[in-house]
Write an enzyme that holds these catalytic residues in place. Structure first.
Site, PDB file in Angstrom:
ATOM      1  N   CYS A   2       0.826  -1.209   0.000  1.00 23.05           N
ATOM      2  CA  CYS A   2       0.000   0.000   0.000  1.00 23.05           C
ATOM      3  C   CYS A   2       0.861   1.261   0.000  1.00 23.05           C
ATOM      4  CB  CYS A   2      -0.882   0.018   1.241  1.00 23.05           C
ATOM      5  SG  CYS A   2      -1.849  -1.462   1.452  1.00 23.05           S
ATOM      6  N   ARG A  27       4.627   0.164  -6.396  1.00 21.66           N
ATOM      7  CA  ARG A  27       4.694  -0.651  -5.185  1.00 21.66           C
ATOM      8  C   ARG A  27       3.728  -1.837  -5.248  1.00 21.66           C
ATOM      9  NH1 ARG A  27       6.980   2.058  -0.828  1.00 21.66           N
ATOM     10  NH2 ARG A  27       5.764   0.784   0.584  1.00 21.66           N
ATOM     11  N   TRP A  75      -3.260  -2.598  -1.339  1.00 16.93           N
ATOM     12  CA  TRP A  75      -2.955  -3.994  -1.711  1.00 16.93           C
ATOM     13  C   TRP A  75      -3.683  -4.823  -0.669  1.00 16.93           C
ATOM     14  CZ3 TRP A  75      -0.582  -8.514  -0.016  1.00 16.93           C
ATOM     15  CH2 TRP A  75      -0.099  -9.374  -0.994  1.00 16.93           C
ATOM     16  N   ASN A  99      -1.575   2.265   6.043  1.00  9.95           N
ATOM     17  CA  ASN A  99      -0.741   1.131   5.607  1.00  9.95           C
ATOM     18  C   ASN A  99      -0.439   0.294   6.831  1.00  9.95           C
ATOM     19  OD1 ASN A  99      -0.595   2.269   3.110  1.00  9.95           O
ATOM     20  ND2 ASN A  99       1.568   2.828   3.212  1.00  9.95           N
ATOM     21  N   GLY A 100      -0.417  -1.011   6.663  1.00 10.55           N
ATOM     22  CA  GLY A 100      -0.087  -1.881   7.801  1.00 10.55           C
ATOM     23  C   GLY A 100      -1.275  -2.741   8.174  1.00 10.55           C
ATOM     24  N   GLU A 482      17.897 -17.202  -9.124  1.00 10.17           N
ATOM     25  CA  GLU A 482      17.435 -15.842  -9.446  1.00 10.17           C
ATOM     26  C   GLU A 482      16.798 -15.806 -10.845  1.00 10.17           C
ATOM     27  OE1 GLU A 482      16.732 -13.211  -8.105  1.00 10.17           O
ATOM     28  OE2 GLU A 482      16.864 -11.648  -9.623  1.00 10.17           O
ATOM     29  N   LYS A 486      12.982 -14.630 -11.588  1.00  7.46           N
ATOM     30  CA  LYS A 486      12.651 -13.523 -12.502  1.00  7.46           C
ATOM     31  C   LYS A 486      11.630 -13.976 -13.529  1.00  7.46           C
ATOM     32  CE  LYS A 486      13.725 -11.016 -10.911  1.00  7.46           C
ATOM     33  NZ  LYS A 486      14.318 -10.503  -9.711  1.00  7.46           N
ATOM     34  N   GLU A 489       8.106 -14.537 -11.946  1.00 11.60           N
ATOM     35  CA  GLU A 489       7.482 -13.289 -11.490  1.00 11.60           C
ATOM     36  C   GLU A 489       6.799 -12.526 -12.617  1.00 11.60           C
ATOM     37  OE1 GLU A 489       9.421 -10.759  -8.062  1.00 11.60           O
ATOM     38  OE2 GLU A 489      10.910 -11.254  -9.560  1.00 11.60           O
ATOM     39  N   HIS A 505      18.692 -36.107  -8.201  1.00  7.72           N
ATOM     40  CA  HIS A 505      18.004 -36.379  -6.936  1.00  7.72           C
ATOM     41  C   HIS A 505      16.516 -36.047  -7.014  1.00  7.72           C
ATOM     42  CE1 HIS A 505      21.842 -37.230  -5.102  1.00  7.72           C
ATOM     43  NE2 HIS A 505      22.305 -36.139  -5.675  1.00  7.72           N
ATOM     44  N   LYS A 601       6.011  -4.267  -4.659  1.00  6.21           N
ATOM     45  CA  LYS A 601       7.445  -3.949  -4.681  1.00  6.21           C
ATOM     46  C   LYS A 601       8.082  -4.094  -3.307  1.00  6.21           C
ATOM     47  CE  LYS A 601      11.321  -2.611  -6.474  1.00  6.21           C
ATOM     48  NZ  LYS A 601      12.063  -3.645  -7.200  1.00  6.21           N
TER      49      LYS A 601
END
Ligand code: AGP
Length: 606
Positions: A2, A27, A75, A99-100, A482, A486, A489, A505, A601
């Site tokens: 948010c 964000r 969000w 926010n929170g 990574e 990427k 996402e 394995h 974000k």
């Protein structure tokens, strides 16, 4: 997640708020809204789900020119993505953005049963709580302070009431709030990017503080209403840095500008002639540097992978160190023990990630020194660590982290290079790596330019696949993790990263012609073993892409060879190509590249 903006001053609040919300879009959010007071002291609320453009459409039908207001991008946490759940929330005389998370909102809601709650949110309960305190002649400031003491959880809030039409109250506990002080105007935000272009002078509110903001400035208090002398700080960055600069997406810009940003990361910190690395921020005495025997690196997602890659270099540079790299969301709840001679590196682009911040606090409780490897200047983690180093990657707007990864790895390598001087470090390696670091920005630039079209064509070829494995050994292993992160996402292709030694394995059972595999293969002593893994996959019909700095003959469906003088740090070069590959696949699939679905974000809640 948010985002909050607020404004009081000479400009039309609606415009400033909309502009601020657009700056916070990166964000991640699913709804947005603003509330303003017009010049006749009448409040107006507009909210919408979806993009800010939707909100703008709503506002086109009701423009007005009040000079005070608050705005929010939400969000969803409590309650679905609906207009009713979007902020600002209005209860009685109170207009609030938050926010929170308020953990005790259910019990508070029961106590506040006289209110007719409209939404499923904890925020509406917070607004009702403030309203219930706002009586008997007490001021808005006092009502907010009282409510802030009654809630449990985290908050960054901005509040106004038509009863006090020139005042915005803001408060924070665990969720950032910055107060920008301009000429006859005050603009507040949860993120400094919303303040750029208005003012450079700011107060970063600390946890447990609230501020009364008017067009004349801001006064800061603790929750017992004791007046505090707040530090005035200078905001870093400029408006150009948060614009696309001619690129179609922020992500492409951020991938392509890595040569420049890395130059900033390295600036004044390495001396290739003397083979020395030096960071100014760790705040450790020579004795403390000598005494470090154990390092724990903490991060989430890409920051964790950056720590993992850095650890391979660090243990070679300083052989008497033991290094542990941990995922913050796990570590925070473990009964971990750290030897007294430990140092913790807290790695975070945003400096606001809730799990990473919680780890930092747990580690501090155990009396261990903490150092931040942080990008966002003035962020909560940067303020709470004992020392540390900014990675200077500049604002990273796209949700997927790219340039910050490179900067984080390099900064931790420099930290190890510096530490090595106080230990029996590997002098030859220090000298080689220092030289490579000095050449890295140019080499990244060349690699990205030279292979751009090749990667784009490759992305087109593989964009229709639904599954991928990323594989690598040694320093190419974190790169595999990574690369897979990427891709998933932004392209939404199912991708997993593995150490190629792990293939047999389990994951090799997945391999068939419907999967593609990306092998990052470094020209080093493990080269033959890496090739072994590649053969095993090819023998089972997997479509293989190899990214390598070797010129040896390699049998694969597609190969991109970089020809670079960078050897030890070559994984960083290969990673930039993986970033580009994921980017072009996402573009090809028509995805929202900069704001991928469901992601934010900075992950400021657990
Ligand atoms: C990276 O592409 C991700 N969006 C995510 O994994 C991110 O790296 C993670 O949330 C940590 O963020 P931070 O660096 O801001 O702490």
């Amino acid at each position: 997640m948010c985002g909050i903006v607020g404004y009081v001053g000479k400009r039309t609040a609606q415009n400033v708020l909309l502009n601020g919300l657009k700056r916070l879009e990166y964000r991640g959010y699913d709804s947005a809204g603003i509330a303003t007071l017009d010049d006749n002291n009448r409040p107006h609320i507009a909210r919408s789900i979806g993009k800010i453009a939707e909100l703008e459409n709503v506002l086109l039908t009701k423009p007005h020119d009040g000079h005070l207001g608050i705005g929010h991008t939400r969000w969803a946490t409590h309650g679905g993505v609906t207009v009713t759940n979007a902020h600002p929330h209005h209860v009685g005389n109170i207009y609030l953005v938050h926010n929170g998370i308020i953990e005790n909102y259910k019990e508070l809601k029961e106590k506040l049963s006289k209110y007719n709650f409209q939404s499923d949110t904890d925020t509406e309960v917070f607004a009702a709580l403030i309203d219930s305190n706002y009586k008997d002649g007490i001021s808005l400031k006092d009502a907010v302070a009282k409510a802030a003491k009654q809630v449990r959880g985290t908050y960054g809030i901005a509040v106004f009431s038509p009863n006090e039409p020139n005042t915005l109250i803001v408060a924070r506990l665990g969720s950032p709030l910055i107060i920008g002080l301009g000429q006859n105007e005050t603009i507040i935000a949860s993120d400094a990017s919303a303040l750029l272009g208005y003012t450079r002078e700011a107060i970063y509110l600390n946890d447990g503080e609230l501020a009364v903001c008017t067009d004349k400035g801001a006064e800061v208090f603790n929750l017992n209403l004791k007046h505090l002398n707040a530090n005035h700080e200078t905001i870093d960055g400029n408006v150009e840095q948060i614009q696309k600069g001619g690129y179609q997406h922020f992500l492409l810009k951020e991938i392509m500008e890595q040569a420049t940003t890395l130059h900033n990361t390295l600036s004044g910190r390495i001396d290739p002639k003397l083979g020395k690395m030096h960071l100014g921020g760790p705040n450790l005495t020579e004795e403390e540097m000598r005494n470090i025997k154990h390092i724990v690196i903490v991060g989430c997602g890409t920051a964790y992978y950056a720590g993992l890659l850095a650890s391979y270099y660090m243990e070679q540079l300083v052989p008497d160190l033991t290094i542990e790299v941990v995922i913050a969301s796990e570590y925070r709840y473990r009964s971990f023990h750290l030897p007294k001679d430990s140092v913790a590196l807290i790695v975070s682009q945003s400096g606001e990630t809730a799990d990473t911040l919680a780890c930092l606090r747990e580690i501090k409780k155990r009396g261990i020194k903490t150092l931040g490897i942080v990008n966002v200047v003035g962020s909560t983690i940067a303020r709470e660590v004992d020392g540390g180093t900014y990675v200077h990657a500049g604002p990273e707007i796209s949700v997927a982290s790219t340039k910050a990864f490179t900067a984080q790895v390099v900064t931790m390598v420099m930290f190890a290079g510096m530490l090595a001087e106080y230990h029996s470090g590997n002098a030859e390696l220090i000298s080689k790596i220092t030289k490579e670091l000095s050449e890295l920005p140019k080499e990244i630039e060349t690699t990205l330019k030279k292979h751009h079209d090749e990667v784009k064509a490759l992305a087109k070829k593989y964009a229709k696949y639904n599954d991928a494995l990323y594989l690598g050994r040694d320093t190419a292993y974190p790169i595999a993790l990574e690369g897979a992160l990427k891709l998933k996402e932004i392209s939404y292709i199912h991708a997993e990263g593995y150490a190629s030694g792990e293939l047999k394995h389990g994951p090799i059972a997945l391999v068939d012609e419907t999967f593609f595999e990306v092998f990052s293969i470094i020209d080093n002593w493990l080269f033959d073993k890496s090739i072994g893994g590649l053969h095993e996959v090819r023998a089972r019909g997997g479509k293989t892409i190899v990214l390598t700095n070797s010129d040896a003959e390699i049998d694969a469906d597609d190969i991109i060879r970089i020809n670079s003088k960078i050897k030890i740090l070559a994984p960083l070069l290969l990673n930039t190509l993986q970033q580009l590959f994921a980017y072009y696949i996402a573009v090809d699939r028509g995805n929202d590249v900069d704001q991928p679905r469901n992601l934010a974000k900075s992950v400021t809640v657990e």
